[in-house]
Scaffold this motif. Structure first.
Motif: not given
Length: 358
Positions: A315-330
């Motif tokens: 789940x965490x990896x999936x959050x990191x791999x969002x195509x839009x950069x602004x959708x990724x967590x810090x």
């Protein structure tokens, strides 16, 4: 400072002034070239990175405490000279001064640097960083290089590596240091398999590729190494020179996948298929999960990993791999999520325990 006089003829050691610092050692290009065997391919341990041996400073009457110290020290020499011109050297020194102030238990120790113009070519300059050698190799070696005779990383160790890497990467981001293409080769491991993150990159000073070069890299020869490099590169980097924290977050997501799978996320890069879709397909249910996990964590019917924790990491990896950069967590947000993942234990019998790194 009068930068012009730095390029006037003189001794090699005087070609560029030392940093106004007391902790970093200034090395000459000649000394680093000798230390690495003229940057011999046999000493190459990564892209533009070499293993080297430096002689320690010898004194006529060294202090008693220093007389038994080793006469040499093993180091990592990172070459940041590609595309560098003499006019870039002041920027290099400013970046090095920033790195000197960075300290974290999970960062490799910076020993010194080299910053000087090339005496043979007027439009070229040298910039190197010198780090302590971390002797246990990288996470890439442990996870993706099956030819090296390493014991497999135990499940608890992988969780700890993920947490330590996340904390070190967050610390770098807080100090404005970014990789552009973060990957498992940057994650070095010490004698006790604790993370020592390598951070020898100046992406803003090494923009020398054209857009055509970036497109060419999007179609790599399908070797395991090129596949890993392809996947570690965030989608936006194939069309722009952006150097952002979001680029690194993407690479961290790929790294989490490698910790779980012990192999690249995909055996055949395909820009038409989103990496996030590939990840979800690999872990869509428990039966598929078992075929996707690192086979070294499986012994017959015994599974040496915790399925519930795997799903949390996916789940965490999936959050990191969002195509839009602004959708990724810090990285700070990611580390808060990793904190909630306890180092889940799995049962080992004695003979199986001996086959894992603990």
């Amino acid at each position: 400072m009068d930068w012009a006089r730095c390029f006037s003829p003189g001794r090699e050691e005087d070609l560029f002034p030392p940093l106004p610092t007391t902790s970093l050692k200034k090395f000459t290009y000649k000394k680093l070239r000798k230390a690495t065997g003229k940057f011999n391919a046999g000493n190459r341990i990564g892209e533009d990175t070499y293993k080297g041996t430096l002689r320690r400073g010898l004194h006529i009457n060294p202090p008693v405490a220093d007389r038994d110290a080793p006469k040499t020290m093993e180091v990592i020499v990172r070459n940041l000279s590609r595309g560098l011109q003499p006019g870039d050297l002041p920027k290099c020194l400013n970046e090095i001064k920033k790195l000197e102030k960075i300290s974290h238990p999970n960062l490799v120790h910076l020993v010194g640097y080299c910053a000087e113009p090339d005496r043979r070519r007027e439009n070229r300059a040298y910039c190197f960083l010198v780090f302590d050698l971390v002797k246990n190799g990288s996470a890439h070696d442990r996870l993706l290089d099956y030819e090296k005779p390493h014991k497999p990383l135990a499940w608890e160790r992988r969780i700890r590596i993920a947490i330590q890497t996340g904390l070190a990467l967050e610390h770098l981001h807080e100090h404005g240091v970014m990789y552009r293409t973060f990957g498992s080769r940057c994650v070095l491991l010490d004698e006790e398999l604790n993370v020592k993150l390598s951070y020898a990159v100046f992406p803003k000073l090494n923009v020398y590729k054209t857009i055509a070069d970036l497109h060419k890299e999007a179609d790599p020869t399908l070797t395991p190494e090129s596949i890993t490099m392809f996947l570690s590169r965030a989608p936006e980097l194939f069309t722009s020179y952006s150097t952002t924290k979001e680029n690194d977050v993407w690479g961290f997501g790929i790294f989490l996948c490698e910790l779980l799978m012990g192999k690249p996320l995909s055996s055949a890069p395909d820009q038409e298929t989103p990496v996030l879709d590939v990840l979800m397909k690999c872990f869509s249910d428990r039966s598929i999960m078992e075929t996707s996990m690192d086979p070294r964590l499986i012994r017959g019917e015994q599974r040496f990993y915790d399925p519930a924790t795997v799903l949390k990491m996916v789940t965490i990896a999936g959050m990191c791999l969002q195509k839009r950069p602004e959708a990724r967590p810090s990285m700070k947000q990611i580390n808060k999520l990793l904190d909630k993942i306890s180092e889940s234990k799995v049962e080992y019998v004695d003979e199986e325990l001996e086959s894992f790194d603990h």
